[in-house]
Design a protein around this motif. Sequence first.
Motif, mmCIF file in Angstrom:
data_model
loop_
_atom_site.group_PDB
_atom_site.id
_atom_site.type_symbol
_atom_site.label_atom_id
_atom_site.label_comp_id
_atom_site.label_asym_id
_atom_site.label_seq_id
_atom_site.Cartn_x
_atom_site.Cartn_y
_atom_site.Cartn_z
ATOM 1 N N GLU A 68 0.861 -1.187 0.000
ATOM 2 C CA GLU A 68 0.000 0.000 0.000
ATOM 3 C C GLU A 68 0.898 1.238 0.000
ATOM 4 N N ARG A 69 0.312 2.378 -0.213
ATOM 5 C CA ARG A 69 1.016 3.666 -0.196
ATOM 6 C C ARG A 69 2.282 3.651 -1.052
ATOM 7 N N VAL A 70 2.127 3.153 -2.256
ATOM 8 C CA VAL A 70 3.280 3.017 -3.155
ATOM 9 C C VAL A 70 3.595 4.371 -3.793
ATOM 10 N N THR A 71 4.851 4.744 -3.743
ATOM 11 C CA THR A 71 5.262 5.955 -4.468
ATOM 12 C C THR A 71 6.227 5.608 -5.603
ATOM 13 N N ASP A 72 6.835 4.422 -5.516
ATOM 14 C CA ASP A 72 7.827 4.035 -6.517
ATOM 15 C C ASP A 72 7.535 2.591 -6.955
ATOM 16 N N TYR A 73 6.854 2.470 -8.112
ATOM 17 C CA TYR A 73 6.487 1.127 -8.591
ATOM 18 C C TYR A 73 7.707 0.241 -8.785
ATOM 19 N N GLY A 74 8.794 0.841 -9.304
ATOM 20 C CA GLY A 74 10.002 0.060 -9.571
ATOM 21 C C GLY A 74 10.483 -0.636 -8.306
ATOM 22 N N ALA A 75 10.504 0.114 -7.211
ATOM 23 C CA ALA A 75 11.007 -0.441 -5.946
ATOM 24 C C ALA A 75 10.119 -1.586 -5.462
ATOM 25 N N VAL A 76 8.788 -1.413 -5.548
ATOM 26 C CA VAL A 76 7.931 -2.485 -5.028
ATOM 27 C C VAL A 76 7.916 -3.702 -5.961
ATOM 28 N N ILE A 77 8.072 -3.458 -7.251
ATOM 29 C CA ILE A 77 8.140 -4.615 -8.168
ATOM 30 C C ILE A 77 9.402 -5.421 -7.861
ATOM 31 N N ASP A 78 10.525 -4.713 -7.652
ATOM 32 C CA ASP A 78 11.764 -5.416 -7.262
ATOM 33 C C ASP A 78 11.537 -6.225 -5.983
ATOM 34 N N GLN A 79 10.866 -5.574 -5.025
ATOM 35 C CA GLN A 79 10.637 -6.244 -3.739
ATOM 36 C C GLN A 79 9.741 -7.472 -3.916
ATOM 37 N N ALA A 80 8.707 -7.340 -4.747
ATOM 38 C CA ALA A 80 7.818 -8.476 -5.001
ATOM 39 C C ALA A 80 8.599 -9.625 -5.635
ATOM 40 N N MET A 81 9.483 -9.301 -6.587
ATOM 41 C CA MET A 81 10.281 -10.345 -7.249
ATOM 42 C C MET A 81 11.189 -11.039 -6.233
ATOM 43 N N ASP A 82 11.754 -10.237 -5.312
ATOM 44 C CA ASP A 82 12.599 -10.824 -4.263
ATOM 45 C C ASP A 82 11.784 -11.759 -3.378
ATOM 46 N N GLU A 83 10.584 -11.311 -3.005
ATOM 47 C CA GLU A 83 9.715 -12.147 -2.151
ATOM 48 C C GLU A 83 9.418 -13.468 -2.843
ATOM 49 N N LEU A 84 9.084 -13.371 -4.141
ATOM 50 C CA LEU A 84 8.732 -14.586 -4.881
ATOM 51 C C LEU A 84 9.940 -15.496 -5.021
ATOM 52 N N ALA A 85 11.119 -14.898 -5.294
ATOM 53 C CA ALA A 85 12.323 -15.715 -5.465
ATOM 54 C C ALA A 85 12.668 -16.423 -4.159
ATOM 55 N N SER A 86 12.543 -15.713 -3.027
ATOM 56 C CA SER A 86 12.926 -16.369 -1.781
ATOM 57 C C SER A 86 11.893 -17.417 -1.361
ATOM 58 N N ALA A 87 10.664 -17.347 -1.932
ATOM 59 C CA ALA A 87 9.678 -18.411 -1.664
ATOM 60 C C ALA A 87 9.804 -19.532 -2.705
ATOM 61 N N GLY A 88 10.848 -19.475 -3.529
ATOM 62 C CA GLY A 88 11.076 -20.545 -4.509
ATOM 63 C C GLY A 88 10.321 -20.347 -5.816
ATOM 64 N N HIS A 89 9.815 -19.124 -6.056
ATOM 65 C CA HIS A 89 9.085 -18.877 -7.303
ATOM 66 C C HIS A 89 9.853 -17.889 -8.173
ATOM 67 N N GLY A 90 11.082 -18.223 -8.477
ATOM 68 C CA GLY A 90 11.943 -17.283 -9.185
ATOM 69 C C GLY A 90 11.575 -17.066 -10.640
ATOM 70 N N THR A 91 10.948 -18.080 -11.249
ATOM 71 C CA THR A 91 10.684 -17.960 -12.685
ATOM 72 C C THR A 91 9.250 -17.553 -12.945
ATOM 73 N N ILE A 92 9.105 -16.516 -13.770
ATOM 74 C CA ILE A 92 7.761 -16.083 -14.176
ATOM 75 C C ILE A 92 7.723 -16.101 -15.698
ATOM 76 N N ASP A 93 6.655 -16.685 -16.259
ATOM 77 C CA ASP A 93 6.583 -16.791 -17.719
ATOM 78 C C ASP A 93 5.869 -15.623 -18.363
ATOM 79 N N ALA A 94 4.977 -14.960 -17.605
ATOM 80 C CA ALA A 94 4.241 -13.819 -18.168
ATOM 81 C C ALA A 94 3.629 -13.017 -17.030
ATOM 82 N N VAL A 95 3.378 -11.759 -17.310
ATOM 83 C CA VAL A 95 2.661 -10.915 -16.337
ATOM 84 C C VAL A 95 1.355 -10.474 -16.992
ATOM 85 N N GLY A 96 0.245 -10.646 -16.273
ATOM 86 C CA GLY A 96 -1.068 -10.259 -16.798
ATOM 87 C C GLY A 96 -1.601 -9.042 -16.073
ATOM 88 N N PHE A 97 -2.236 -8.148 -16.836
ATOM 89 C CA PHE A 97 -2.773 -6.903 -16.271
ATOM 90 C C PHE A 97 -4.250 -6.773 -16.624
#
Length: 398
Positions: free
Chosen positions: A34-63
């Motif tokens: 919440e209260r996001v001011t920098d999308y780049g930073a939170v996307i990086d953080q989300a990718m880190d969260e996913l990688a550390s939960a063992g979900h490092g590979t993503i095939d596509a992003v849907g919007f």
Amino acid sequence: MRVLVANLGSTSFKYRLYRIEGERADMLARGGFERVTDYGAVIDQAMDELASAGHGTIDAVGFKTVLGGGITGCLLADEKVEQALLDTADLAPAHNPPYAAGIRTFRERLPNVPRVALFETAFYQWVPPSAHRYAVPETWYQAGIRRYGFHGASHKFVAERSADLLGRADIAERARNLYIADPNHSASRTPHSPFRVISCHLGGSSSVTGIRDGVAIGASMGLSPQSGLPQNNRVGDLDSAGIPCAMRRLGLSLADAEKQLSKESGLLGLSGISNDLRDIKTAADKGDARAQLAIDVFIKSIRHWIGAFWVEMGGCDALVFTAGIGENNAWLRAAVCENLAGLGLALDPAKNAAGSPEQNLAASDSRTQVLVIPANEELVVARETARLIASLEKASTT
Ligand code: ADP
């Protein structure tokens, strides 16, 4: 295939990761900021969260993109799509800019992961001109002023799920396959017996859609997501004379009028209390007249659109309630369904009161079924994204 569904608000970023294999979909992870001011930073953080939960590979992003003017459907979210979102931001100011920014950031951060846009307008591609034209001069229509319809992912899920639940596998399959590019498009094949659904997505924003045989025939939302039913703080339908009249009588600028219609109207404007129906109901139960009025206007508007689609389709096999308000408020469902026995709809009060997550609330002698279907827009985005990517991969190898 692993599909990340990115849900972008003006200050929030939520995500869900799905594994899609054929019709099977498993949600592997979810998170948000919440209260996001920098999308780049939170996307990086989300990718880190996913990688550390063992979900490092993503095939596509849907919007779940909202409005692209002349661009609709389910397609690769390339720079043309980013630009279309910005070009139509005047009609969806709360939605389009964050999506354009989010898609661009994913492009920069994860350049090798394909991005897919499923437009909220996609479900309405087969609505006939008689239902999508306004009676404006041709030049206005050429400028894109027409009915589009929104909440397409949610109503499409209702189209699929209601058919599943009521034993219409033919319709469920047709609804599922709607966006597949196919010269013998499933939308043009007529099933043996009709299946008419009226889908009420009642939530932070609300709309009613008529669905015949899995395909939308029209929507309460028109040019923008601030039309149709009163929204939480957006106006809903308003006579076009209302804006110039308010500007003259109240001395408002166009910008003032637009702000008041998009932020201070709807359930909030009517009740003067809140944009959340729970607060409004609490106040109404204590005798607040404006709160009760807000509820009454909302219910009348829902019934107005149900009536419109009921007549248009010559009947209704299933009336469906979905999203936060529709799923959680038995009193509202009862009010919407009041005195419809003459049309063949009777609610079972006990089932309605129990209102479990997914249920048929109709009395045993009701000709029209009344379903609660929990909204699952992300699943639709994930499935359509996977389907598009798979079909592009197939096309590139043949
Ligand atoms: P959004 O459209 O922002 O995703 P929701 O679909 O959750 O929002 O809808 C928000 C509305 O749903 C609010 O008006 C709220 O009153 C209502 N709502 C959500 N959860 C509940 C609940 N558990 N009980 C009653 N009403 C609810």
